[in-house]
Motif scaffolding. Structure first.
Motif, PDB file in Angstrom:
ATOM      1  N   SER A 213       0.821  -1.211   0.000  1.00  0.00           N
ATOM      2  CA  SER A 213       0.000   0.000   0.000  1.00  0.00           C
ATOM      3  C   SER A 213       0.854   1.261   0.000  1.00  0.00           C
ATOM      4  N   ARG A 214       2.136   1.123   0.351  1.00  0.00           N
ATOM      5  CA  ARG A 214       3.055   2.258   0.321  1.00  0.00           C
ATOM      6  C   ARG A 214       3.875   2.282  -0.962  1.00  0.00           C
ATOM      7  N   GLY A 215       3.441   1.494  -1.962  1.00  0.00           N
ATOM      8  CA  GLY A 215       4.033   1.572  -3.287  1.00  0.00           C
ATOM      9  C   GLY A 215       5.112   0.558  -3.581  1.00  0.00           C
ATOM     10  N   HIS A 216       5.380  -0.361  -2.655  1.00  0.00           N
ATOM     11  CA  HIS A 216       6.418  -1.370  -2.886  1.00  0.00           C
ATOM     12  C   HIS A 216       5.813  -2.620  -3.520  1.00  0.00           C
ATOM     13  N   ALA A 217       6.510  -3.180  -4.500  1.00  0.00           N
ATOM     14  CA  ALA A 217       6.069  -4.437  -5.096  1.00  0.00           C
ATOM     15  C   ALA A 217       6.319  -5.571  -4.105  1.00  0.00           C
ATOM     16  N   PRO A 218       5.496  -6.640  -4.173  1.00  0.00           N
ATOM     17  CA  PRO A 218       5.740  -7.776  -3.290  1.00  0.00           C
ATOM     18  C   PRO A 218       7.142  -8.332  -3.491  1.00  0.00           C
ATOM     19  N   GLY A 219       7.857  -8.540  -2.410  1.00  0.00           N
ATOM     20  CA  GLY A 219       9.209  -9.076  -2.474  1.00  0.00           C
ATOM     21  C   GLY A 219       9.227 -10.558  -2.180  1.00  0.00           C
ATOM     22  N   PRO A 220      10.354 -11.059  -1.665  1.00  0.00           N
ATOM     23  CA  PRO A 220      10.456 -12.495  -1.387  1.00  0.00           C
ATOM     24  C   PRO A 220       9.464 -12.969  -0.336  1.00  0.00           C
ATOM     25  N   GLU A 221       8.915 -12.027   0.456  1.00  0.00           N
ATOM     26  CA  GLU A 221       7.923 -12.448   1.447  1.00  0.00           C
ATOM     27  C   GLU A 221       6.697 -13.066   0.791  1.00  0.00           C
ATOM     28  N   SER A 222       6.425 -12.713  -0.478  1.00  0.00           N
ATOM     29  CA  SER A 222       5.275 -13.328  -1.152  1.00  0.00           C
ATOM     30  C   SER A 222       5.510 -14.826  -1.347  1.00  0.00           C
ATOM     31  N   SER A 223       6.771 -15.219  -1.539  1.00  0.00           N
ATOM     32  CA  SER A 223       7.080 -16.651  -1.638  1.00  0.00           C
ATOM     33  C   SER A 223       6.848 -17.336  -0.295  1.00  0.00           C
TER      34      SER A 223
ATOM     35  N   GLY B 161       0.709 -21.567  -9.001  1.00  0.00           N
ATOM     36  CA  GLY B 161       1.301 -20.286  -8.617  1.00  0.00           C
ATOM     37  C   GLY B 161       2.805 -20.362  -8.418  1.00  0.00           C
ATOM     38  N   GLY B 162       3.416 -21.447  -8.864  1.00  0.00           N
ATOM     39  CA  GLY B 162       4.845 -21.680  -8.631  1.00  0.00           C
ATOM     40  C   GLY B 162       4.999 -22.643  -7.474  1.00  0.00           C
ATOM     41  N   SER B 163       5.503 -23.832  -7.723  1.00  0.00           N
ATOM     42  CA  SER B 163       5.546 -24.872  -6.689  1.00  0.00           C
ATOM     43  C   SER B 163       6.305 -24.384  -5.450  1.00  0.00           C
ATOM     44  N   ASN B 164       5.946 -24.952  -4.298  1.00  0.00           N
ATOM     45  CA  ASN B 164       6.587 -24.528  -3.053  1.00  0.00           C
ATOM     46  C   ASN B 164       8.081 -24.827  -3.052  1.00  0.00           C
ATOM     47  N   GLU B 165       8.492 -25.866  -3.775  1.00  0.00           N
ATOM     48  CA  GLU B 165       9.922 -26.148  -3.866  1.00  0.00           C
ATOM     49  C   GLU B 165      10.654 -25.003  -4.560  1.00  0.00           C
ATOM     50  N   ILE B 166      10.033 -24.475  -5.629  1.00  0.00           N
ATOM     51  CA  ILE B 166      10.626 -23.324  -6.329  1.00  0.00           C
ATOM     52  C   ILE B 166      10.652 -22.107  -5.416  1.00  0.00           C
ATOM     53  N   GLN B 167       9.586 -21.906  -4.635  1.00  0.00           N
ATOM     54  CA  GLN B 167       9.541 -20.753  -3.730  1.00  0.00           C
ATOM     55  C   GLN B 167      10.635 -20.829  -2.676  1.00  0.00           C
ATOM     56  N   LYS B 168      10.949 -22.020  -2.221  1.00  0.00           N
ATOM     57  CA  LYS B 168      12.041 -22.182  -1.254  1.00  0.00           C
ATOM     58  C   LYS B 168      13.383 -21.831  -1.904  1.00  0.00           C
ATOM     59  N   ASN B 169      13.530 -22.184  -3.181  1.00  0.00           N
ATOM     60  CA  ASN B 169      14.744 -21.787  -3.901  1.00  0.00           C
ATOM     61  C   ASN B 169      14.832 -20.262  -4.022  1.00  0.00           C
ATOM     62  N   VAL B 170      13.678 -19.619  -4.269  1.00  0.00           N
ATOM     63  CA  VAL B 170      13.655 -18.151  -4.355  1.00  0.00           C
ATOM     64  C   VAL B 170      14.095 -17.542  -3.043  1.00  0.00           C
ATOM     65  N   LEU B 171      13.568 -18.029  -1.938  1.00  0.00           N
ATOM     66  CA  LEU B 171      13.945 -17.496  -0.624  1.00  0.00           C
ATOM     67  C   LEU B 171      15.418 -17.728  -0.336  1.00  0.00           C
ATOM     68  N   ALA B 172      15.915 -18.908  -0.694  1.00  0.00           N
ATOM     69  CA  ALA B 172      17.325 -19.216  -0.455  1.00  0.00           C
ATOM     70  C   ALA B 172      18.232 -18.269  -1.242  1.00  0.00           C
ATOM     71  N   LYS B 173      17.839 -17.972  -2.490  1.00  0.00           N
ATOM     72  CA  LYS B 173      18.659 -17.126  -3.352  1.00  0.00           C
ATOM     73  C   LYS B 173      18.609 -15.670  -2.911  1.00  0.00           C
ATOM     74  N   VAL B 174      17.396 -15.164  -2.612  1.00  0.00           N
ATOM     75  CA  VAL B 174      17.233 -13.742  -2.333  1.00  0.00           C
ATOM     76  C   VAL B 174      17.646 -13.387  -0.911  1.00  0.00           C
ATOM     77  N   LEU B 175      17.275 -14.232   0.046  1.00  0.00           N
ATOM     78  CA  LEU B 175      17.511 -13.885   1.444  1.00  0.00           C
ATOM     79  C   LEU B 175      18.843 -14.392   1.976  1.00  0.00           C
ATOM     80  N   ILE B 176      19.269 -15.550   1.463  1.00  0.00           N
ATOM     81  CA  ILE B 176      20.498 -16.156   1.989  1.00  0.00           C
ATOM     82  C   ILE B 176      21.659 -16.013   1.018  1.00  0.00           C
ATOM     83  N   GLY B 177      21.345 -15.833  -0.245  1.00  0.00           N
ATOM     84  CA  GLY B 177      22.402 -15.680  -1.242  1.00  0.00           C
ATOM     85  C   GLY B 177      22.951 -16.967  -1.764  1.00  0.00           C
ATOM     86  N   LEU B 178      22.195 -18.078  -1.631  1.00  0.00           N
ATOM     87  CA  LEU B 178      22.677 -19.361  -2.107  1.00  0.00           C
ATOM     88  C   LEU B 178      22.517 -19.501  -3.617  1.00  0.00           C
TER      89      LEU B 178
END
Length: 384
Positions: free
Chosen positions: A302-312, A367-384
């Motif tokens: 609502s403050r103008g930011h696009a959904p980030g990795p938290e959407s995963s 909507g993108g399998s949960n396994e893929i979403q875990k990869n997204v979180l690992a890449k964006v938040l942890i840098g793996l």
């Protein structure tokens, strides 16, 4: 953000609750059974919301939406769910609308957004293809430019409500040069265009939600391109962020859990059973954590930011929780939960629990399998 509800929020809740109780479609009383409602009921419901000005409930006012705060949006969706009202078809309001606001031309915004907000245009999504689901960047549907038009050939699959839709937003390949993500573009296609064929896919719950869509020499005007050629992957990721936030389905999980608690409270054998109480308490704790995370995400949006990795993260936990609730419904419902779409007398929470359980096996995949979403979180938040 402040999680306390202000007096204004409480007044807003009362307004929404009263309106929902007065206007929720009575023929959607499959609310407690999870039965799917028909096209006429869905369309009539969305028209009613549009006439109230509430269909584009997540949009800013400048584009014809409500301009509600994150808290108001959470209240609206929760009260909608608790009233047993159908959810809004997400493709126009929740997916394409934000994309056009961010990437569309003024002409595209003026042409499509008002019709979406007024329930005058029904959309579906053309993303997945045979062999290109989780690896969406490998899609093969081709759009070749010929003068002032694109000629589209290919196939999409798992197209939800494609048999209802008037338009489809599609990811298409406009180039094979460079990385596969770089050759993808985002097209808007009229479903009445010659060369489009829709074939039904029946799911395990016995309903027709899904379809295959075939494109054979389908001509699409160049002005239906959203963004620039080759920008489709960027747009797709933006759209999927909004989709995954919605897939968390916090309001609908609150509805199912509330009705489950009421059913257990009425059951002499279960209401004091420590196992039943423990199982429901575990679900409540998980749902509360999911709700707060969803509120933080909505506030950021609502403050103008696009959904980030938290959407995963929302997608992972939200879909796992939906599955967990149906598992407990089956477990505690016993024989009452076993019939398939039963219309016999009995506790409405348990009727068709078996149908819900089976259908929601898919929610951790779409909507993108949960396994893929875990990869997204690992890449964006942890840098793996």
């Amino acid at each position: 953000m402040n999680f306390d509800y202000s007096p204004e929020d409480q007044a807003f809740r009362a307004e929404v609750r009263a309106w929902m109780q007065a206007n929720a479609p009575r023929d959607a009383s499959g609310k407690a059974t999870g039965m799917r409602i028909g096209k006429e009921t869905q369309f009539a419901w969305e028209k009613k919301l549009a006439s109230k000005g509430w269909l584009a409930w997540s949009w800013p006012k400048e584009f014809g939406g409500t301009g509600w705060s994150a808290t108001q949006r959470e209240i609206f969706d929760t009260e909608r769910a608790l009233a047993g009202a159908p959810s809004i078809m997400p493709f126009g309001v929740m997916m394409l609308g934000p994309v056009l606001m961010q990437f569309g031309t003024k002409e595209q915004q003026q042409r499509y957004l008002p019709k979406i907000a007024q329930a005058e245009q029904v959309w579906c999504q053309g993303y997945s293809e045979p062999g290109s689901g989780s690896d969406l960047a490998s899609l093969k549907t081709q759009a070749l430019r010929q003068g002032d038009k694109y000629v589209v050939n290919g196939q999409k699959i798992w197209t939800t409500q494609g048999h209802w839709a008037e338009w489809i937003f599609c990811l298409v390949r406009t180039s094979t040069d460079g990385a596969k993500q770089q050759g993808i573009s985002f097209l808007l296609i009229d479903m009445k265009t010659p060369g489009i064929e829709v074939r039904p896919i029946l799911t395990i719950d016995g309903h027709h939600h899904l379809n295959e869509v075939f494109f054979t020499d389908v001509e699409v005007p160049v002005e239906n391109l959203v963004g620039a050629e080759g920008q489709g992957w960027t747009i797709a990721k933006y759209l999927l962020g909004h989709e995954r936030t919605g897939i968390a389905a916090v309001g609908d999980s609150k509805r199912q859990l509330s009705w489950l608690k009421e059913s257990v409270a009425r059951d002499v054998a279960l209401k004091d059973d420590p196992h039943a109480r423990r199982r429901i308490t575990e679900l409540e704790v998980d749902l509360m954590a999911l709700e707060y995370t969803n509120l933080r995400t909505l506030d950021s949006m609502s403050r103008g930011h696009a959904p980030g990795p938290e959407s995963s993260g929302l997608k992972i936990k939200g879909t796992e929780l939906q599955q967990a609730i149906t598992e407990v419904q089956l477990e505690l419902g016993g024989h009452d939960a076993m019939p398939w779409q039963s219309e016999i007398d009995g506790d409405p929470v348990y009727r068709a629990a078996n149908t819900r359980y089976n259908f929601l096996r898919a929610c951790t995949i779409y909507g993108g399998s949960n396994e893929i979403q875990k990869n997204v979180l690992a890449k964006v938040l942890i840098g793996l």
